[in-house]
Design an enzyme around this catalytic site. Sequence first.
Site, PDB file in Angstrom:
ATOM      1  N   GLU A   1       0.858  -1.188   0.000  1.00 30.26           N
ATOM      2  CA  GLU A   1       0.000   0.000   0.000  1.00 30.26           C
ATOM      3  C   GLU A   1       0.890   1.232   0.000  1.00 30.26           C
ATOM      4  OE1 GLU A   1      -0.864  -1.801   3.165  1.00 30.26           O
ATOM      5  OE2 GLU A   1      -2.541  -2.932   2.328  1.00 30.26           O
TER       6      GLU A   1
ATOM      7  N   TYR B   1       7.525   2.140  -7.682  1.00 28.83           N
ATOM      8  CA  TYR B   1       6.812   0.864  -7.824  1.00 28.83           C
ATOM      9  C   TYR B   1       6.359   0.645  -9.277  1.00 28.83           C
ATOM     10  CZ  TYR B   1       6.813   1.196  -2.735  1.00 28.83           C
ATOM     11  OH  TYR B   1       7.200   1.315  -1.432  1.00 28.83           O
TER      12      TYR B   1
HETATM   13  C1  LIG Z   1      10.296   6.445  -2.027  1.00 29.27           C
HETATM   14  C2  LIG Z   1      11.747   6.218  -1.642  1.00 29.27           C
HETATM   15  C3  LIG Z   1      11.851   4.905  -0.870  1.00 29.27           C
HETATM   16  C4  LIG Z   1      12.579   6.121  -2.936  1.00 29.27           C
HETATM   17  O1  LIG Z   1      13.928   5.898  -2.581  1.00 29.27           O
HETATM   18  P1  LIG Z   1      15.148   6.403  -3.500  1.00 29.27           P
HETATM   19  O2  LIG Z   1      16.375   5.705  -3.065  1.00 29.27           O
HETATM   20  O3  LIG Z   1      15.154   7.876  -3.506  1.00 29.27           O
HETATM   21  O4  LIG Z   1      14.683   5.850  -4.911  1.00 29.27           O
HETATM   22  P2  LIG Z   1      15.627   5.538  -6.187  1.00 29.27           P
HETATM   23  O5  LIG Z   1      16.633   6.615  -6.327  1.00 29.27           O
HETATM   24  O6  LIG Z   1      16.079   4.110  -6.189  1.00 29.27           O
HETATM   25  O7  LIG Z   1      14.587   5.543  -7.401  1.00 29.27           O
HETATM   26  C5  LIG Z   1      13.671   6.446  -7.449  1.00 29.27           C
HETATM   27  C6  LIG Z   1      12.670   6.026  -8.518  1.00 29.27           C
HETATM   28  O8  LIG Z   1      11.474   6.564  -8.065  1.00 29.27           O
HETATM   29  C7  LIG Z   1      10.872   7.244  -9.128  1.00 29.27           C
HETATM   30  N1  LIG Z   1      10.886   8.677  -8.822  1.00 29.27           N
HETATM   31  C8  LIG Z   1      11.839   9.411  -8.247  1.00 29.27           C
HETATM   32  N2  LIG Z   1      11.449  10.679  -8.111  1.00 29.27           N
HETATM   33  C9  LIG Z   1      10.224  10.735  -8.628  1.00 29.27           C
HETATM   34  C10 LIG Z   1       9.264  11.751  -8.776  1.00 29.27           C
HETATM   35  N3  LIG Z   1       9.502  12.992  -8.355  1.00 29.27           N
HETATM   36  N4  LIG Z   1       8.074  11.439  -9.352  1.00 29.27           N
HETATM   37  C11 LIG Z   1       7.820  10.182  -9.775  1.00 29.27           C
HETATM   38  N5  LIG Z   1       8.693   9.173  -9.639  1.00 29.27           N
HETATM   39  C12 LIG Z   1       9.865   9.452  -9.084  1.00 29.27           C
HETATM   40  C13 LIG Z   1      11.607   6.945 -10.375  1.00 29.27           C
HETATM   41  O9  LIG Z   1      11.025   5.766 -10.909  1.00 29.27           O
HETATM   42  C14 LIG Z   1      12.985   6.640  -9.845  1.00 29.27           C
HETATM   43  O10 LIG Z   1      13.663   5.761 -10.655  1.00 29.27           O
HETATM   44  P3  LIG Z   1      14.708   6.370 -11.767  1.00 29.27           P
HETATM   45  O11 LIG Z   1      15.707   7.163 -10.993  1.00 29.27           O
HETATM   46  O12 LIG Z   1      15.277   5.146 -12.400  1.00 29.27           O
HETATM   47  O13 LIG Z   1      13.885   7.212 -12.682  1.00 29.27           O
HETATM   48  C15 LIG Z   1      12.326   7.394  -0.810  1.00 29.27           C
HETATM   49  O14 LIG Z   1      12.053   8.582  -1.488  1.00 29.27           O
HETATM   50  C16 LIG Z   1      11.784   7.485   0.588  1.00 29.27           C
HETATM   51  O15 LIG Z   1      12.354   6.911   1.538  1.00 29.27           O
HETATM   52  N6  LIG Z   1      10.698   8.254   0.755  1.00 29.27           N
HETATM   53  C17 LIG Z   1      10.109   8.476   2.069  1.00 29.27           C
HETATM   54  C18 LIG Z   1       9.505   7.217   2.637  1.00 29.27           C
HETATM   55  C19 LIG Z   1       8.487   6.630   1.693  1.00 29.27           C
HETATM   56  O16 LIG Z   1       7.685   7.337   1.106  1.00 29.27           O
HETATM   57  N7  LIG Z   1       8.510   5.285   1.574  1.00 29.27           N
HETATM   58  C20 LIG Z   1       7.594   4.542   0.716  1.00 29.27           C
HETATM   59  C21 LIG Z   1       6.405   4.157   1.524  1.00 29.27           C
HETATM   60  S1  LIG Z   1       5.261   3.198   0.515  1.00 29.27           S
END
Ligand SMILES: CC(C)(COP(=O)(O)OP(=O)(O)OC[C@H]1O[C@@H](n2cnc3c(N)ncnc32)[C@H](O)[C@@H]1OP(=O)(O)O)[C@@H](O)C(=O)NCCC(=O)NCCS
Length: 156
Positions: free
Chosen positions: A109, A121
């Site tokens: 979720e 995702y």
């Molecule tokens: C969501 C989260 C886990 C992503 O972690 P991250 O290490 O920054 O993610 P990555 O760098 O591996 O990849 C990010 C991917 O997300 C997507 N993404 C990144 N920024 C984005 C944006 N502004 N809009 C849409 N998609 C986006 C892209 O698909 C990206 O992949 P790409 O770099 O190949 O294009 C992180 O931002 C986080 O910890 N957020 C706060 C906690 C949270 O929301 N957890 C999820 C709960 S369900």
Amino acid sequence: MNDLGLVIRPMALSDLDRVCEIERNLFAAPWSRTSFEDEVAGGATSASWVVERAGRVIAFMVSWVVADELHIGNLAVDPAMQSGGVATALLEHSLEDAARRGVALAILEVRMSNRKARGLYEKFGFSEAAVRRGYYSDDGEDALVMLRTVGEENEA
Ligand SMILES: CC(C)(COP(=O)(O)OP(=O)(O)OC[C@H]1O[C@@H](n2cnc3c(N)ncnc32)[C@H](O)[C@@H]1OP(=O)(O)O)[C@@H](O)C(=O)NCCC(=O)NCCS
């Protein structure tokens, strides 16, 4: 260690100070330390990971394998380390482990407003399966339920 200098390994009790610190920095209604302790003690169903860079925990995931399903309950990356591929590496690792355990379906979720997590995702082939109205008790936001099959193709 992977190309990004990341080590991904099972979560241990000794990680929880840092895991809880990341959790508190990111979520308005953070999980309690007890919740994480229960996950570490969760036995065969638990599939919880931390990511280390240079010996420091920078991200984690909590999930469960129930029958042939992987339920992803929590995923977070230290704000200073975001957008560098850490969650991508972690999710890839988790889905590969799940495939080895015979998992056929992954489910999670996500907050409707969480564009970044939804983007992550979607990149992994999760699709929107349902909306849970008012799912989050802190502010009543809707949750989007996302699903993908596991086992044939785990690449992002
Ligand atoms: C969501 C989260 C886990 C992503 O972690 P991250 O290490 O920054 O993610 P990555 O760098 O591996 O990849 C990010 C991917 O997300 C997507 N993404 C990144 N920024 C984005 C944006 N502004 N809009 C849409 N998609 C986006 C892209 O698909 C990206 O992949 P790409 O770099 O190949 O294009 C992180 O931002 C986080 O910890 N957020 C706060 C906690 C949270 O929301 N957890 C999820 C709960 S369900």
